[in-house]
Every structure is written in C-alpha cells, then in structure tokens.
Design an enzyme around this catalytic site. Sequence first.
Site, short mmCIF file in Angstrom:
data_model
loop_
_atom_site.label_atom_id
_atom_site.label_comp_id
_atom_site.label_asym_id
_atom_site.label_seq_id
_atom_site.Cartn_x
_atom_site.Cartn_y
_atom_site.Cartn_z
N SER A 28 0.45 -1.41 0.34
CA SER A 28 0.13 0.00 0.02
C SER A 28 0.81 1.35 0.08
CB SER A 28 -1.05 0.07 1.35
OG SER A 28 -1.61 -1.27 1.71
N HIS A 59 -3.03 1.18 -5.05
CA HIS A 59 -2.30 -0.64 -5.78
C HIS A 59 -2.98 -0.26 -7.36
CE1 HIS A 59 -1.33 -3.24 -2.17
NE2 HIS A 59 -2.33 -2.23 -1.55
N HIS A 81 -5.27 -9.45 -1.79
CA HIS A 81 -5.15 -9.43 -0.57
C HIS A 81 -6.79 -10.63 -0.65
CE1 HIS A 81 -3.85 -5.17 -0.56
NE2 HIS A 81 -3.12 -5.33 0.21
N TYR A 83 -8.67 -10.67 1.46
CA TYR A 83 -9.79 -10.08 2.16
C TYR A 83 -11.04 -9.48 0.68
CZ TYR A 83 -7.05 -5.76 2.01
OH TYR A 83 -6.30 -4.83 1.46
N GLU A 84 -9.89 -9.17 -0.18
CA GLU A 84 -10.35 -8.25 -1.40
C GLU A 84 -11.63 -9.71 -1.80
OE1 GLU A 84 -7.97 -6.67 -4.36
OE2 GLU A 84 -6.84 -7.38 -2.99
N ALA A 111 2.50 -2.44 4.09
CA ALA A 111 2.25 -1.68 5.42
C ALA A 111 1.76 -1.90 6.56
CB ALA A 111 1.92 -0.41 5.24
N MET A 209 -2.21 -7.15 6.79
CA MET A 209 -3.30 -8.07 6.13
C MET A 209 -3.06 -8.34 4.61
SD MET A 209 -6.34 -4.95 6.45
CE MET A 209 -6.65 -4.45 8.28
N SER A 210 -1.26 -9.08 4.39
CA SER A 210 -0.56 -9.46 3.41
C SER A 210 0.88 -9.75 3.43
CB SER A 210 0.02 -8.20 2.68
OG SER A 210 0.82 -8.00 3.54
N ASN A 233 2.03 3.16 11.87
CA ASN A 233 0.68 3.53 12.89
C ASN A 233 0.78 2.47 13.96
OD1 ASN A 233 -0.88 1.36 10.68
ND2 ASN A 233 -1.37 1.42 12.38
N HIS A 245 -7.41 3.85 7.03
CA HIS A 245 -6.43 3.69 5.65
C HIS A 245 -5.14 5.10 4.86
CE1 HIS A 245 -4.88 1.70 2.54
NE2 HIS A 245 -5.49 1.64 0.82
N1 HPA Z 1 -2.98 -3.28 11.31
C1 HPA Z 1 -3.32 -4.33 10.06
N2 HPA Z 1 -3.16 -4.16 9.21
C2 HPA Z 1 -2.90 -2.86 8.20
C3 HPA Z 1 -1.62 -1.83 9.89
C4 HPA Z 1 -2.59 -2.17 10.76
O1 HPA Z 1 -2.53 -1.19 12.23
N3 HPA Z 1 -1.03 -0.56 9.69
C5 HPA Z 1 -1.40 -1.45 8.34
N4 HPA Z 1 -1.50 -2.33 7.87
#
Ligand code: HPA
Length: 270
Positions: A28, A59, A81, A83-84, A111, A209-210, A233, A245
């Site tokens: 991302s 993406h 991903h 989740y998609e 990320a 998530m990847s 973050n 996001h």
């Molecule tokens: N959690 C899950 N996936 C992420 C995060 C998070 O805090 N930040 C960037 N991708």
Amino acid sequence: MNNAHLLADQLKAKLKGFTPQTALILGSGLGSLADTIENPIIINYTDINGFPQSTVSGHQGRLICGKLGGQNVLCMQGRFHLYEGHPASVIADIIHAYKLIGVKNLIVTNAAGSLKHELKPGSLMLISDHINFSGRNPLVGINDDSIGPRFPDMSDAYNKELRLKAHRMAQKHLIELHDGVYLWVLGPNFETAAEIKAFQILGADAVGMSTVPEVIVAVQSGIKVMGVSVITNYGTGMQAQPQTHAETLTQADKATQNLQTLIQAVLEDM
Ligand code: HPA
C-alpha cells in the site's frame, strides 16, 4: 496443465526472452519504486488471463519488468489480499508461475501497524519471521510436487543471507532498519485493542493484512525471500487516534525514499 503453468506461458510470451531473477511485490502506497525500473515492459493485470484485478486504493494493478539495481526484476505494482475475496490458491498460482519463469528471489514490502512503542510510524522493519494468524493457507489443495513439497520447511522463511545483506546495506546508507516478527491477519478491519494486546503477548512486533501468503508459496517453491514492513501507525489502543487507510498511505509515502534506497542497494549487491 494447471493454472501456474498457464500463467507462466502467458508471461513468457509477453516477456519475449526477458528472464526476471527477482520478483518485487510492493505494498500500500509503496508502488513508486516500480517507476524507477529501466527499460520497462509493462503488463496490465487485465491483460493476463487468470490474473485477478487489484481493488484497493494505493494499489495500481500492473507488472513492470526491467532493470533495477542492475538486476532483471519483475515488479508487482499492486498486490492481491485475501480480504478482497480472492481465493488463497490464486496467490499460489501467481508465485508458482514466477518460479516457472525463472524467479530466484522475492522481495516483499507492506504497510504494517506497530505493536511496540519503540517501533515508530515511519520506520522500516526487516521481517525476521512471521505468524500466520489468518487461518488461511495458499497451499491448501492439490500439490504440484514438481514445483515444491507438500509439507514445506519454514525454518529459514526470511532468508538469513538476504537479511544480513539488508542490514549491511542499511548501515552503509545510514538507514535505520529494525528487525521483527510480522503477524498476518485476514482483515479488512483494523484490529481491536484487545487483539493488539494479544498479538503483543504472542511475540509479534508488527501486524498487517498481506505478505505471508506470498512468502509461504515462495518458500515452498525454493524462492529466497526478503520482507520489509513500513510502519504506518501504532496498533489500536497504543495511540489516541483511530486507524485510517489514509494515514497508512501518508506514512508509507514518508518512508518510501529509504525503502527505495535499501531495495536498490540490496539488488545491486545480489
Ligand atoms: N493493522 C493491520 N494492517 C495494517 C495496519 C494495522 O494497524 N496498518 C497498516 N496495515
């Protein structure tokens, strides 16, 4: 012929004799590294039969092949991903296809959220190991023993030599590079504060998530892996503001220059 072979045949036809040594998968907001590839051959995902489409903002959805750091690379600008809604097997088919066209190394970026106070947003974490907390696995299904074993060993999933090289190159270019364990959640929701606490206790340093599905398949097929997380973050509950996001993309953007320098240096030294 299975899907991996069908994908590999299409890629070979489109690459016209160009053989990538290293595949790059950019996470991302981290896709701009692909814009520095020399003499690019660009293949849109929409032009590859059997390739899913990337649905997430940040993406782009194309393969860029060419020279980076003196190496022949194949770069995924935009990843898939689970989740998609993509089946996990699609990721296996894609990575197996890369193996079939001659890819030897995989560099993955993502990320991720930090689980440790000293791992600040904007920092880079070299992935030393992972925890698959998703309950999913891309290798579920019939195994093609000609590509990789049914029960792959994961003791050196993030190749030690590549990790040492990454640290050497980070030092040389004065880039701060942390080491840590990445935990994969399916997503797409950000975690609850209770989940973040649980993941800290489990021994993870970052959550995302990847990445893990691609890594599992690469390791199974004998491709050496290096992974870098851009910390965007703190995990939920570790800071006052809620996760967005947009913030992920902003922080990814800030760390991009260091990440590009690091990856280019590793490629040059390969
Ligand atoms: N959690 C899950 N996936 C992420 C995060 C998070 O805090 N930040 C960037 N991708």
